[in-house]
Design a protein around this motif. Structure first.
Motif, PDB file in Angstrom:
ATOM      1  N   MET A  60       0.818  -1.217   0.000  1.00  0.00           N
ATOM      2  CA  MET A  60       0.000   0.000   0.000  1.00  0.00           C
ATOM      3  C   MET A  60       0.849   1.263   0.000  1.00  0.00           C
ATOM      4  O   MET A  60       0.314   2.361  -0.070  1.00  0.00           O
ATOM      5  N   LEU A  61       2.169   1.100   0.087  1.00  0.00           N
ATOM      6  CA  LEU A  61       3.051   2.250   0.231  1.00  0.00           C
ATOM      7  C   LEU A  61       4.204   2.172  -0.764  1.00  0.00           C
ATOM      8  O   LEU A  61       4.428   1.158  -1.415  1.00  0.00           O
ATOM      9  N   VAL A  74      12.697   0.358  -5.637  1.00  0.00           N
ATOM     10  CA  VAL A  74      11.472   0.925  -5.063  1.00  0.00           C
ATOM     11  C   VAL A  74      10.300   0.008  -5.398  1.00  0.00           C
ATOM     12  O   VAL A  74      10.021  -0.260  -6.570  1.00  0.00           O
ATOM     13  N   ASP A  75       9.648  -0.484  -4.368  1.00  0.00           N
ATOM     14  CA  ASP A  75       8.496  -1.365  -4.510  1.00  0.00           C
ATOM     15  C   ASP A  75       7.240  -0.493  -4.430  1.00  0.00           C
ATOM     16  O   ASP A  75       6.911   0.047  -3.364  1.00  0.00           O
ATOM     17  N   LEU A  76       6.562  -0.332  -5.568  1.00  0.00           N
ATOM     18  CA  LEU A  76       5.360   0.497  -5.621  1.00  0.00           C
ATOM     19  C   LEU A  76       4.105  -0.343  -5.404  1.00  0.00           C
ATOM     20  O   LEU A  76       4.101  -1.544  -5.665  1.00  0.00           O
ATOM     21  N   PRO A  77       3.011   0.282  -4.960  1.00  0.00           N
ATOM     22  CA  PRO A  77       1.750  -0.467  -4.827  1.00  0.00           C
ATOM     23  C   PRO A  77       1.318  -1.061  -6.163  1.00  0.00           C
ATOM     24  O   PRO A  77       1.558  -0.468  -7.219  1.00  0.00           O
ATOM     25  N   GLY A  78       0.694  -2.222  -6.115  1.00  0.00           N
ATOM     26  CA  GLY A  78       0.163  -2.811  -7.330  1.00  0.00           C
ATOM     27  C   GLY A  78      -1.114  -2.101  -7.762  1.00  0.00           C
ATOM     28  O   GLY A  78      -1.762  -1.427  -6.956  1.00  0.00           O
ATOM     29  N   ALA A  90      -8.511   5.038  -5.747  1.00  0.00           N
ATOM     30  CA  ALA A  90      -8.168   6.415  -6.125  1.00  0.00           C
ATOM     31  C   ALA A  90      -6.939   6.896  -5.361  1.00  0.00           C
ATOM     32  O   ALA A  90      -6.061   7.562  -5.928  1.00  0.00           O
ATOM     33  N   ARG A  91      -6.858   6.538  -4.072  1.00  0.00           N
ATOM     34  CA  ARG A  91      -5.703   6.959  -3.264  1.00  0.00           C
ATOM     35  C   ARG A  91      -4.419   6.310  -3.781  1.00  0.00           C
ATOM     36  O   ARG A  91      -3.385   6.975  -3.912  1.00  0.00           O
ATOM     37  N   LEU A  92      -4.488   5.017  -4.093  1.00  0.00           N
ATOM     38  CA  LEU A  92      -3.304   4.332  -4.601  1.00  0.00           C
ATOM     39  C   LEU A  92      -2.893   4.856  -5.971  1.00  0.00           C
ATOM     40  O   LEU A  92      -1.697   5.006  -6.247  1.00  0.00           O
ATOM     41  N   GLU A  93      -3.869   5.152  -6.817  1.00  0.00           N
ATOM     42  CA  GLU A  93      -3.552   5.722  -8.124  1.00  0.00           C
ATOM     43  C   GLU A  93      -2.839   7.052  -7.965  1.00  0.00           C
ATOM     44  O   GLU A  93      -1.916   7.373  -8.722  1.00  0.00           O
ATOM     45  N   ASP A  98       1.829  10.253  -8.644  1.00  0.00           N
ATOM     46  CA  ASP A  98       2.673  11.321  -8.098  1.00  0.00           C
ATOM     47  C   ASP A  98       4.136  10.904  -8.092  1.00  0.00           C
ATOM     48  O   ASP A  98       5.020  11.685  -8.457  1.00  0.00           O
ATOM     49  N   TYR A  99       4.399   9.663  -7.671  1.00  0.00           N
ATOM     50  CA  TYR A  99       5.785   9.190  -7.654  1.00  0.00           C
ATOM     51  C   TYR A  99       6.351   9.088  -9.072  1.00  0.00           C
ATOM     52  O   TYR A  99       7.430   9.603  -9.372  1.00  0.00           O
ATOM     53  N   VAL A 100       5.619   8.422  -9.947  1.00  0.00           N
ATOM     54  CA  VAL A 100       6.120   8.149 -11.304  1.00  0.00           C
ATOM     55  C   VAL A 100       6.369   9.439 -12.084  1.00  0.00           C
ATOM     56  O   VAL A 100       7.365   9.559 -12.802  1.00  0.00           O
TER      57      VAL A 100
END
Length: 204
Positions: A60-61, A74-78, A90-93, A98-100
């Motif tokens: 989730m993080l 860096v392990d991103l949320p699936g 929506a929060r995970l998207e 934002d990171y990418v």
């Protein structure tokens, strides 16, 4: 490349709170249960570094792992886990985009694809979004050990051929298995090559 050390550093939900240094970052992302954590553990040689689970959607993080004290995995949320609530999705998207889009240290995004499946719309749309935004990425086919050699070659070749229906050229493609360590050297050699470029370079 030889991995001498790999350790967890920090988890965040906001890219602005990620490590404040100028090291290369190589992010890994894919649909839930694609084998992301297992691949990270295989690459680093640390079996329990990234937490694996049979339950999809556990990450989730944004998780940073420092490798050889010089660069980050860096392990991103699936993405695409249908059982999440609309608000959670929506929060995970937001965390992912934002990171990418904003993390200048992200040298390459490895998009993981389960080699057993035909092209899925959610993956195709995600990669199209990356292309539209000029995000440097590579495709990593996972779980090749689940297929015979001939079936693995055919399915991944068919997948790439389908992409070329709409793409002018393919990004780098890697074929891997966390079980038999297939593709490990190719991935690490590619990272080693990119590590020679300045952080934030447009040359990759």
């Amino acid at each position: 490349m030889i991995i001498n050390a790999a350790r967890f550093v920090v988890s965040n939900s906001d890219y602005r709170r990620c490590p404040d240094d100028n090291r290369h970052e190589y992010a890994f992302i894919g649909r839930s249960n694609v084998g992301k954590s297992s691949l990270i553990n295989m690459l680093t040689g640390k079996k329990g570094l990234a937490m694996t689970s049979s339950t999809p959607g556990k990450t989730m993080l944004i998780n940073h792992f420092l490798v050889n004290d010089s660069w980050y995995i860096v392990d991103l949320p699936g993405y695409g886990y249908a059982r999440r609530s609309k608000a959670d999705r929506a929060r995970l998207e937001g965390i992912i985009s934002d990171y990418v889009l904003n993390r200048k240290q992200m040298t390459n995004l490895f998009v993981l694809i389960d080699s057993r499946h035909k092209p899925q719309q959610i993956d195709l749309e995600f990669m199209e979004w990356l292309g539209e935004n000029g995000v440097p990425f590579s495709i990593v086919f996972t779980k090749l050990d689940k297929l015979s050699p001939n079936a693995g070659k055919k399915l991944t070749a068919d997948y790439c051929a389908a992409l070329l229906d709409t793409w002018e050229e393919l990004p780098p493609v890697f074929r891997t298995s966390s079980e038999d360590k297939r593709g490990r050297d190719a991935l690490l050699n590619y990272i080693e090559e990119l590590n020679r470029l300045p952080v934030g370079s447009d040359e990759q």
